[in-house]
Each structure stands twice: as structure tokens, then as C-alpha cells.
Write an enzyme that holds these catalytic residues in place. Sequence first.
Site, PDB file in Angstrom:
ATOM      1  N   CYS B  50      47.073   1.945  16.947  1.00 19.76           N
ATOM      2  CA  CYS B  50      47.598   0.576  17.034  1.00 19.76           C
ATOM      3  C   CYS B  50      46.702  -0.186  15.686  1.00 19.76           C
ATOM      4  O   CYS B  50      47.034  -1.182  15.471  1.00 19.76           O
ATOM      5  CB  CYS B  50      47.338  -0.045  18.268  1.00 19.76           C
ATOM      6  N   ARG B  52      45.498   1.296  12.946  1.00 20.70           N
ATOM      7  CA  ARG B  52      45.771   2.007  11.384  1.00 20.70           C
ATOM      8  C   ARG B  52      46.776   2.958  11.437  1.00 20.70           C
ATOM      9  O   ARG B  52      47.277   3.398  12.328  1.00 20.70           O
ATOM     10  CB  ARG B  52      44.284   2.669  11.235  1.00 20.70           C
TER      11      ARG B  52
END
Lengths: 266, 426
Positions: B50, B52
Site C-alpha cells: 500500500c 509502494r
Amino acid sequence: MDVHFFYLALFFYSIATVGYLAYLVWVKKPLWKACRAVLVAGFLFHTASIVARYAEAGYTPVTNRFESLIFFSWLLVAVYLAVQTRYTLPVLGAFVTPLALGLLLMASFRAKAILPLDGQLDSRWLPAHVWFAFLGDALLGISACFAAMYLLQEKILKKKKIGPLYYRLPSLEILDRLSYRCISIGFPLLTVGILTGSIWLKSSQGAYINWQDGRQTASLLIWFLYAGLLHGRLIAGWRGRRIAWMNVIGFLVILVTFLQLSHFQK
Amino acid sequence: MEILCIGVNHETAPVAVRERLALTGKSLQETLGWLKGLEGVREALVLATCNRVELYLVTENESGQVVSGIRDHFAERFGLAENDWDRFHYQHDYHEAIAHLFRVTSGMDSMVVGEPQITGQVKEAYRQAVHQKTVGTILNRLFHRCFHVSKRVRTETELAARAVSVSYVAVELAKKIFGDLRNRQALLAGAGEMAELAARHLASHGIARILVASRTLENAKRLAASFQGEAIPLDSVPASLPQIDILLCSTAAPDYILRAEQIREAMRMRRHKPVFIIDIAVPRNIDPAVNTIENVYLYDIDDLQGVLQANLEERRKELKRAEAIVQEEVRTFLAWINGLDLVPTIVSLRERAERIRAAEMEKALSLLQTPVSAKDRKTIEAMSQAIVNKILHDPVSTLKQADEKGDTPGLVEAVRKLFSLGPQKG
């Protein structure tokens, strides 16, 4: 020869002190192991200086300021190293090594010559007295170091000012327990030390105590102070800061007495 | 060959962009497959969390086309506005890409420095790529290496030490006061989420007994059951205080539920043994004056936050030491890659020299006026070999020495050019 060893010990203790203090504030793991190695090296030279002097003089070298300071600081380091084998407490090193170094530095300003023994000091009771009393004092010294650490950690936790010391210092519980354990061994030794000292005095001066001698009066005062501390802890349930302060003050009195009052030592 | 890392993370792109790029399940599989099929891509891996989305690629030399292909594909597929991709993405090449992966896996690049989940997420991404057979020699080795680096960082630095959640900070403080928690008793008053979590942590650190008090005994019982605690009514809290070492408060009471006088009385009864009070309630449950009582340590939510910030700061200080490990490991990895080129280069250098020698030898022998005896032929043969060996000795040993020091790439290229050995295969 003994004086050379003494200076070597002084040199190594200086390095160890700087290292331990650096460790206390910012440096990481590997440093304290190096400090310990340096301290042990210093301790070996320290031991050698005492043994060499004993061999040369033919009596336990505790008959003047120089010798007493060396002997006492040697016991302090010895007790620390002994504690260190059971509890990995490098932080304690940051408190003990400066103390031992300070005592050695004071010794370095004293006359170092070996003198013929004063008749009064040539007694079998003297080494016994010195061993017990000094070992007791050394344990009380280590106990006071724990108490000082307790006071620091207590203040941090109370004021909520988290810094490097908070991470380094052990828990209040452990500090309290270890300082108590040191007293519970040190105090009986001190008691035996005072008794043997008294017997020695009787054999050399004919009386168990000489009230004119500030050192002896102070010894009694110290004894009562620690007896009070133990009583307060065991019976009255004193805890925390109060007992830690008494502990630190008790040892300061010991130090002052040790450094100031001594009419027979040159 | 080139190694690339292209991606966006919580620092470069807002969540509005990251959520569009979110690759999970099927879309992740498709992306991997698409990347592998892209002209010039040899190996590919996609790491999507969430915080990268990163692509790790091994490409042929001149990766420009691959990069622009990816940009067009992402812009089109995820409906990014013009320039959005250019604005938010980053690209790391070669040793920077390697270092970046090592940092990411070790938690050095995470929002909460040192957090442990990322290592698992990288493992999962690698597993997926292995499953779809999109990784080869280089990425296989690189990802095995990154887990090793992460382990080193965690054990050799204190990057992951120190609590960084409020409930864990409370437990850490309790340990600084009591040392061992095994013979301690805790009381949980009220059922706030954070207090409950802290109580769970205490339970997992072996606390002897947990009492739970709540406005309704039903609630207390239910909560107590979940960690083998005992339920008591809220109004019997003052009476049980003398046995309690750790008090966790999070009731919704509008006023103080315990006053300094009550605590003082409890301290007398427990012979001044230390007490740790954690007051996470807002408004506070405990009179702040309680902190002035000897051997009582009162922490409210702000105090805990303060400790948490200090802990985070400690973790950040460790980044420098972790970076040294990363750099060391990058050097090791580069040396391995260079070694991959080195051996084939030396082999082809020797082969080329041998071919020339053999051809020239034949030519010379055929031009001789008088045929030579077998013995003379051997002598000439030996001389030509000796010349070749003597000439090659220095270049080869220089290459080998350079390999030990890890600075071969330039040399390997130079040797290949000087002796016309053709482009590198590796």
C-alpha cells in the site's frame, strides 16, 4: 617496579573510563567489549603493582595513603569484574571506572616510597582488618553506583525525559535489587572489618576504640547509617528514591572518611 | 545488461496516485506477464504494497525503450493524467537499484522506519515472480541477497528495536520499571481499544494476573475471557488497588475516577512498591497530581506519544549504520555480477589468442623451404605458445586482481574492445 605497573594501570583505566562514558551516552554494542578488555588489562597491571609492592616490602601494602588508595580502588574494580561475570552490565562500568580512576589519580599525587613499618602497624590484625573493611567498603561502593543509576533512571521515568540513558540503564527493579544485594554482603564484611580493627587497636593501644580518632568515630557513624538503611528497608518497607539517596550518601561519607581522616597515615 | 528499479512510493506519490497503481492478484499477474514479454526485458519482478509499487527489471543494454514502453503502458492502463507518471515516479539504475531494494527490504525506506512487514511483502512478490518464471540468474541472486541483508540490518543494528506503537511503548515502560513482569498484576479499567491492546501485550509478556473492570460487568467478563483475566465491577477498583502494579485506564468517565488521596492510601497499603499507571482516556481518568506521589509513575496519552517519538528518533539514528551494511552488500553483489562477465572474457581472450597462434603457426610452417623434423616443430610450437602466454599473463592477472577488488566492469569492457571479443553476453 610497582610504580611502573601503577602508571600502566592508571593509563589503561583512563582509556576504559573514556570508553565506558562514551558507551553510556551514544556508542553501540562492540565498544563496551573493548572497554572491558582494556579495563581487565588495567586491572592486571593494578594487581601486579600490589603484588610487586608486597614482595618488595614484605607486608600487605596498606600502610600509607598511596597504598590504601591503590588497594581500595583495586577491590572496587575486582568487585565490578566479579559482578560483570554474572550480570552483563556495561553501564555499571561507566560509574565504577571513573571512581577507580579518580582514586588512582589521587594516589598518583602521594609519596610512593616504601617506608620501614611503624611498630603500631606491624600487626597480624591489620591485614585482616583492612581486607574485611575495604572489601565491605568496595561492595558498598558498587551498591552506591547501582543506587546512583537507580536515581537517574527514576528521574527519567518520573519526568518522562527520554534520552540515551533511558535506553542504556536497566530497570528500576533490577537496580534496586542489585544495590540491596551488594549491601547485604558488604555490610557484614564492614562489621567484621570494624571488629577486627577494634581488636587490633586493643592489642596496639590498649583500648577498643579511641574517641579522639575521627576515623573510628566516623566508622561507627557509617555502620549505624547502613544498619538504619537495612532496617528501614526490611522492617519499615522504605523504597525507591529514599533508600537510594541514603545509599549514595552512605558511600560518600565512606569516601570522605577514607580520604580525609587518618592520623596514622602519611 | 542493466538493472533497473522503477516505481512510486509514499514519499513521491500521493495516495490518489498510489491507489490507482495498486496491483493485486490478477492485475499483478498480468503486469508481470506483460513486462516479461516486453522487448529488451530479460527478468522482471513487481513489488506492490500500500505504500509502494516498484518494478525490478533486468534488461539488455540501452534500456530507454523499455522505460518509455512502461511509461506509456502505465499511463494508459491506469488512466494517469498527463505528466503524472513523470512527476511521481523514480528510477534507480544498476547499483542504485540494488541498494534501493536492500533498503526497502530492511525497512529503511518504510514510513515507520524498521517495520517488519515489508520483508514478508518482498518475499511474497518474489514468490509470485518465481511462480510465473519471470526471474532468472540475476534477480534470483539479488532477492536471495536482499533477505540476507535485511536479516543483517535487523541483527546488527537497532533499527527495529524500540517500540513504535502506543500500546507497545506502555509495555516497554512497564519493563523499565518492573524488569520482569511475571509476578506482576495489572488492572484494566474501561475497554478502550489501545488499552486492550496493551493488556494483550502484557499478557503475552507473562504478566501473572489481569483484572478487568468495566461499567457493565458483562462487558468486563467478555473482555476478561479473551485473555484469561478476571472481571470485577468498576466500583471495586479502589479496593483492589493495593495489589495492582500496573493500572491501565481508558474509561469514558467525564471526571477523574481516582484521586491522588486514594492512590496515596493504596501506596501505604502496598508498602510503597512501585506502581505504573497508564491513562489513555480522554478526558483523563486519573488526577495528574498522582505523578508527584513517590514510586508512582503516571503516563497519559501524550506522555506515551512522547516516548514513541523518542523511540522513532532512536531508530532513525540507526539508519546510518544500516546504510553502511547496505553499501557493503551492494559491493559484494556487484563483484558477483562482474565475476559473471570476467570468466567468459578471460576464456574468450585465451581462445582468440590460441586461434591466431595456431593459424600463424600453420602459415609459417607451410612457407618453410625445407620440411622440419617433428622435434623442431615441437620447439617452434612451444616458442609460439610461450609468446602468447607471456603477452597474456599480465592482462589476465590484472583482470583477476581487479575482480578481487571489485572494480572489473571498466576493465572487462576495455579488454573486450581492445581484443575485439564482441559484446558482453552477461
